[in-house]
Design an enzyme around this catalytic site. Structure first.
Site, PDB file in Angstrom:
ATOM      1  N   ARG A   1     -15.753  23.408   5.657  1.00 18.10           N
ATOM      2  CA  ARG A   1     -15.676  22.617   4.425  1.00 18.10           C
ATOM      3  C   ARG A   1     -16.690  23.011   3.354  1.00 18.10           C
ATOM      4  O   ARG A   1     -16.540  22.618   2.200  1.00 18.10           O
ATOM      5  CB  ARG A   1     -15.818  21.130   4.766  1.00 18.10           C
ATOM      6  CG  ARG A   1     -14.754  20.633   5.741  1.00 18.10           C
ATOM      7  CD  ARG A   1     -13.344  20.900   5.243  1.00 18.10           C
ATOM      8  NE  ARG A   1     -12.348  20.316   6.157  1.00 18.10           N
ATOM      9  CZ  ARG A   1     -11.042  20.309   5.941  1.00 18.10           C
ATOM     10  NH1 ARG A   1     -10.570  20.873   4.839  1.00 18.10           N
ATOM     11  NH2 ARG A   1     -10.213  19.754   6.820  1.00 18.10           N
TER      12      ARG A   1
ATOM     13  N   ARG B   1       0.810  -1.220   0.000  1.00 16.43           N
ATOM     14  CA  ARG B   1       0.000   0.000   0.000  1.00 16.43           C
ATOM     15  C   ARG B   1       0.843   1.269   0.000  1.00 16.43           C
ATOM     16  O   ARG B   1       0.335   2.354  -0.295  1.00 16.43           O
ATOM     17  CB  ARG B   1      -0.949   0.012   1.193  1.00 16.43           C
ATOM     18  CG  ARG B   1      -0.249   0.041   2.533  1.00 16.43           C
ATOM     19  CD  ARG B   1      -1.219   0.075   3.692  1.00 16.43           C
ATOM     20  NE  ARG B   1      -0.536  -0.137   4.965  1.00 16.43           N
ATOM     21  CZ  ARG B   1      -1.010   0.233   6.138  1.00 16.43           C
ATOM     22  NH1 ARG B   1      -2.183   0.824   6.223  1.00 16.43           N
ATOM     23  NH2 ARG B   1      -0.340  -0.005   7.246  1.00 16.43           N
TER      24      ARG B   1
END
Length: 260
Positions: A192, A165
């Site tokens: 956000r 990964r």
């Protein structure tokens, strides 16, 4: 990108109003709750929001399922610490042939898109090769230590995912379940939904806002970026300079959701 409202506290607005009224009354909780009509609940929520009494909002939580976002986006999301997260693991789930998110700015430029896709293909191929190499190496090692082949292969694959990964890009697609209470959501939307937020998490936040507004319209009536929720922009010289446009955008969302 897909954002789904999986669950939320039943009768969220009535619960908030009950909790708040308890702070100012000698009456029993059941009596307070039973006395709250929809109109009284709406008016009381309006008063709470206007004076910024947000602690009672923590009694209500919303849980979202979010798919089709990048690891770059989820890294921003989990920075909001007063929340609970469950994310697809890159240790226990193989990313063989992984999906990836392409930024619009890349998609709009053919040369950039070709370069981006070429790199994603190269990373995919190298991830798969590295995982195979590590799996075989770990399997051999585990069998040498006395483990049977079937068990050794299963364990080796998990161990290989752990290290393979490290090749994966921020563009790698991920899935995550998020639970936030209303007070945390207010904060999340202030940051956000802001025009200065990165485009992907802003899209996620806008969709979360829509879902919350549909479930509890009185609570989230004035939620949104700071220029909407607080009536002013806190960014100073770094403001987007488009406050009117942002306010109109959220007014359109509120109007749209009220029709539904």
């Amino acid at each position: 990108m897909k954002v789904e409202l999986l669950s939320y506290t039943p009768e969220p607005e009535k619960l908030v109003a009950t909790a708040a009224k308890l702070c100012y009354s000698n009456s029993g909780i059941t009596e307070l709750r039973d006395g709250l009509t929809p109109e009284k609940t709406r008016d009381f929520i309006e008063m709470l929001v206007s004076i910024g009494h947000e602690s009672v909002m923590e009694h209500v939580s919303f849980t979202f399922g979010i798919e089709g976002i990048s690891r770059a986006c989820s890294h921003q999301l989990v920075r909001h610490r007063i929340a609970s997260y469950s994310q697809k693991s890159q240790r226990y789930v193989s990313e063989k042939g992984f999906e990836f998110i392409t930024p619009p700015s890349v998609s709009e430029v053919p040369e950039a898109k070709a370069l981006f896709d070429r790199m994603m293909t190269e990373i995919t191929e190298n991830y798969d090769k590295l995982a195979e190499i590590l799996t075989e190496s770990r399997k051999t090692q585990l069998m040498a230590e006395g483990m049977d082949e079937k068990t050794a292969l299963s364990k080796a694959r998990k161990l290989a995912n752990e290290d393979a990964r490290f090749l994966l890009p921020n563009a790698c697609e991920t899935k995550i379940v998020v639970t936030m209470n209303v007070r945390s959501l207010f904060n999340f939307f202030r940051h956000r939904c802001c025009n200065r937020a990165q485009w992907e998490i802003r899209d996620v936040a806008d969709e979360m806002f829509r879902l919350c507004l549909g479930a509890a319209p009185n609570i989230f009536r004035y939620a949104g970026p700071s220029c909407v929720a607080d009536g002013k922009c806190p960014e100073g010289k770094m403001t987007c300079g488009k406050i009117s446009e942002v306010r109109n955008h959220f007014e359109e969302i509120r109007n749209e959701m009220s029709k539904d």
